[in-house]
Each structure stands twice: as C-alpha cells, then as structure tokens.
Scaffold this active site. Structure first.
Site, PDB file in Angstrom:
ATOM      1  N   ARG A  80      10.178  -9.109   3.962  1.00 28.00           N
ATOM      2  CA  ARG A  80       8.819  -9.048   3.588  1.00 28.00           C
ATOM      3  C   ARG A  80       8.468 -10.618   2.854  1.00 28.00           C
ATOM      4  O   ARG A  80       7.285 -10.862   2.809  1.00 28.00           O
ATOM      5  CB  ARG A  80       8.768  -7.938   2.321  1.00 28.00           C
ATOM      6  CG  ARG A  80       7.604  -7.803   1.675  1.00 28.00           C
ATOM      7  CD  ARG A  80       7.681  -6.607   0.818  1.00 28.00           C
ATOM      8  NE  ARG A  80       6.301  -6.387   0.123  1.00 28.00           N
ATOM      9  CZ  ARG A  80       6.006  -6.487  -0.925  1.00 28.00           C
ATOM     10  NH1 ARG A  80       6.766  -6.946  -1.842  1.00 28.00           N
ATOM     11  NH2 ARG A  80       4.858  -6.072  -1.467  1.00 28.00           N
ATOM     12  N   ALA A 118      -0.661  -6.634  -0.907  1.00 28.61           N
ATOM     13  CA  ALA A 118       0.563  -6.422  -0.121  1.00 28.61           C
ATOM     14  C   ALA A 118       0.958  -5.134  -1.058  1.00 28.61           C
ATOM     15  O   ALA A 118       1.132  -5.118  -2.021  1.00 28.61           O
ATOM     16  CB  ALA A 118       1.552  -7.420  -0.209  1.00 28.61           C
ATOM     17  N   SER A 119       0.882  -3.911  -0.273  1.00 25.70           N
ATOM     18  CA  SER A 119       1.143  -2.770  -1.046  1.00 25.70           C
ATOM     19  C   SER A 119       2.545  -2.594  -1.548  1.00 25.70           C
ATOM     20  O   SER A 119       3.497  -3.321  -1.180  1.00 25.70           O
ATOM     21  CB  SER A 119       0.806  -1.543   0.108  1.00 25.70           C
ATOM     22  OG  SER A 119      -0.576  -1.616   0.547  1.00 25.70           O
ATOM     23  N   VAL A 120       2.613  -1.696  -2.571  1.00 28.25           N
ATOM     24  CA  VAL A 120       4.023  -1.524  -3.195  1.00 28.25           C
ATOM     25  C   VAL A 120       4.973  -0.842  -1.946  1.00 28.25           C
ATOM     26  O   VAL A 120       4.479  -0.125  -1.421  1.00 28.25           O
ATOM     27  CB  VAL A 120       3.746  -0.162  -4.113  1.00 28.25           C
ATOM     28  CG1 VAL A 120       5.235   0.084  -4.765  1.00 28.25           C
ATOM     29  CG2 VAL A 120       2.918  -0.651  -5.092  1.00 28.25           C
ATOM     30  N   PRO A 121       6.142  -1.521  -1.996  1.00 26.32           N
ATOM     31  CA  PRO A 121       6.989  -1.101  -0.883  1.00 26.32           C
ATOM     32  C   PRO A 121       7.402   0.318  -0.835  1.00 26.32           C
ATOM     33  O   PRO A 121       7.710   0.928   0.339  1.00 26.32           O
ATOM     34  CB  PRO A 121       8.253  -2.050  -1.170  1.00 26.32           C
ATOM     35  CG  PRO A 121       7.729  -3.263  -1.716  1.00 26.32           C
ATOM     36  CD  PRO A 121       6.433  -2.578  -2.483  1.00 26.32           C
TER      37      PRO A 121
END
Length: 398
Positions: free
Chosen positions: A37, A70-73
């Site tokens: 990431r 970038a979304s929360v994993p």
C-alpha cells in the site's frame, strides 16, 4: 533498543489487526499481505500507509469532502470479502483512487482474470495508472471516464465494485454486469450509506449482506437534497422523493422540546446505527440531521451524533435520536431516546422510539434489499417497503 519494523512487518501487522476482528477469504488476506500500500501513496510517511485510516489524495475546492481518498484498509478488506472474487473472473471497479484496490483485485483474480478500473478525475486516473505500473500491475486497465458509464470495452463482468457512494444503480451497469454476477457498492438511501452486496437475477439485484461504511459520493447523481435551518447551523439531508419542505420547518427549533425515551440502552463503544437501517425498512420520513457546534451553543438539544443522526420529518415537525447517561447498567450506561420539535414532534418521537425498541429487541437483524431495474411495472408487485429511484426501484423487507 527495539528494531524499527520493516514495511513488510507493518503490512502484516495491519492485516493481523484486521483479521483479529473480521474473517477474510484466504485470497483477500493473501492479497493484502502482498500488495504494498505504501507504494500507492508516494509522499506519505511509509509507516502511515499501514495504519487503519483513510488518506486524502486530492482535496475538493468546492466542499468539505475530498475528491479522492485512499480508503480505510479494514473497509477495503470488508468490501473485497463481500465481493468474493475468484481466479479467472472479470472485474470492474468504479473509482480508481490510488490504484491500490485494483491491485488487490488483480492479485485475487490472477493472471487469467482481468480488472478494469474507472475514474472521472484525470489526476486520479493518471496516479492510479502510474502506481499500478510501478508496482507491477500493468495488466490492470485504467480508464478516465465517469463511473456512471462503466466500461463496456471489457464487459460483461462477473463482479463489479464501487469505491464511491452511489444513490442509484446506473443503467449502464445493468448492461455490463453478467446475469448471475455480483455487485458491491456503498449505497445511499435516507441519509445513510451501507456497503451492500447484491446478486443479479435477471432484472433484479438481491442483497445477501450490508455493512456500515462512508464514501465520497459519486459525481453526477443528484437524488439527494439538503435544506438549512436555524440560520444554516442545522442541515437536513433527504432524498428527492421525500415530501420535505424547508419553509415549513423554518421555525421548528423555536418550538418547545419534547423528549421521549426508549427501553434500549447501549455501551460506550456499542454501535446503534442499526436503528437507522431498521427505520428505513418501513418509514418514508427518515432523513439525516446535521447539527453544528453553533446550534448546540444556541440551545438545540444535542443529537446522538451531531454530524449524522437519523431523524423523522413530516410537515413542520421533526424528531431525532438522542442519548442520556443513566449508569443503571454498567455494561450499557447510555439510554436511547428521541427529541421532538414542532406540533407533531411528540408523535414523531414516539414513532422513532418504536423503531429504536424494535432494533433493541433484535440488534443484529439485517433486512433484504431487492433492487428492480426500471424496465416496466414490478412483476407481482413489491413485497416490502418501496423506495423509488430514478433508474431503479428499491424494496426493503425483513
């Protein structure tokens, strides 16, 4: 002294934290342990890439929400688990973001599958293309286009996923999703957003799961409305099919406050968003109330969550959820109630309390959502509560 963890160790630790609270398919877990990431977030401290938080990658000059995230994993992992992709399948993603999610999907479907990701923003599409290439995922197709049009070039798709909030199902998606295919999207209705997993059966989509989430809304859908009350310090969000008249509510917060209390109690970390979901299954008056600090300072009763609390609205009256700490139950010290304003405020408050108590009696219940394509009248009518959208008809039922 302790050694500083490597990025691989940080990535695995993040996945360990996610899997400690949520079971993931083996392929999704493996992909999250494989895809770096940090390489999709250049300029960011690499260690921050492995914290469970969203990262803004493009600000929005016209509003408080960023244009791209970038979304929360953990949310990424949850939605990929909902998607359930298999090796060799064809996938489409609406909302390329950093390209990270597309890389994860490419790992899951393998070299015999394909991933196409679409983004309306030229900078986001270029960023995703560049990062995917650098990370070794050249086989992912990146297209600069509104996601509402999908990507007919590589259709039909076995599975489709959206990483932006959708208020309706675009007609183009019906054309591109294979019959028997699966769609996962952050779906917006009555002021809330849920990641809904849907299976296609002809001209219907039938859910088999819903999870709470929050995403930037897609550009190009305008089925949601907002009115400002109390000099703009309170905002009411609702859908275009709801009979909400801002002028009728102009003086509602100057009327007497009436409080009605439910039997339901919650713990400090216990979610109660299920009240909102349950209310939408039978009640057309459900909206979202947003109360600013200025309104609270002026004496408005504090909602359960000031920025997003479910409310019922009819005519010149409204009611919304509130909390009271009673400490009569050590595990669940907070009691849920409702504040009502306006001539019918108490009536609405009692109705919302009814939804709260129904949720309190069965806190894990999740309704089924059936979405019908607008190609004619519903065959056999609708078995449940109907919500009309522009391009589809939604039916909710327990």
């Amino acid at each position: 002294m302790t050694d500083t963890p490597t990025l691989d160790e940080r990535r695995n630790q993040l996945v360990n934290e996610i899997t400690a609270t949520r079971e993931l398919p083996e392929a999704v877990e493996r992909a999250m342990r494989t895809v770096p990431r940090d390489q999709f977030l250049p300029g960011l401290d690499p260690s921050r890439a492995y914290t469970d938080e969203a990262v803004s990658i493009k600000d929005n000059p016209d509003g408080p929400l960023p244009l791209s995230l970038a979304s929360v994993p953990s949310i990424v992992a949850m939605m990929l688990a909902q998607l359930g992709a298999k090796p060799g399948e064809r996938l489409m993603e609406c909302g390329a973001g950093t390209g990270y999610n597309a890389a994860l999907m490419a790992e899951v479907v393998g070299p015999d599958g394909s991933v196409t990701t679409v983004d309306i923003d030229s900078d986001a599409a270029l960023h995703a293309r560049s990062m995917l290439d650098k990370a070794g995922y050249e086989r992912v197709t990146v297209i600069e286009r509104t996601g509402l049009l999908g990507a007919p070039e590589n259709a039909p798709y076995d599975r489709m996923i959206a990483t932006v909030g959708l208020w309706d199902i675009p007609e183009a998606w019906w054309e591109q999703l294979a019959d028997g295919g699966r769609l996962v999207l952050p779906f917006r209705w009555r002021g809330q957003t849920r990641s809904v997993a849907l299976n296609r059966r002809g001209n219907t989509l039938v859910s088999d799961g819903m999870e709470l989430c929050g995403f930037v809304p897609i550009i190009g859908q305008d089925g949601e409305r907002m009115v400002k009350l109390s000099d703009g310090t309170i905002r009411l969000h609702f859908d275009q099919d709801q009979a909400v008249v801002g002028d009728a509510l102009g003086e509602v917060f100057s009327t007497p406050l009436n409080e009605v209390w439910s039997q339901a109690r919650v713990g400090g970390q216990e979610p109660f968003d299920g009240v909102w979901l349950r209310a939408t299954v039978s009640d057309d008056s459900v909206c979202r109330l947003e109360v600013t600090p200025e309104a609270l300072e002026a004496g408005v009763r504090r909602p359960a969550i000031p920025i997003r609390t479910p409310a019922l609205v009819e005519g010149g009256s409204l009611a919304y959820m509130i909390l009271l700490r009673e400490d009569v139950d050590a595990e669940r010290p907070w009691r849920l109630g409702v504040a009502g304003y306006g001539p019918e405020g108490t009536v609405l408050a009692r109705r919302l309390v009814g939804h709260i108590d129904a949720w309190g009696a069965d806190r894990t219940a999740v309704p089924t959502m059936t979405i019908h394509r607008r190609v004619g009248p519903l065959v056999g009518g609708a078995d449940g509560h109907v919500i009309a959208k522009d391009e589809s008809v939604v039916v909710l039922a327990f």
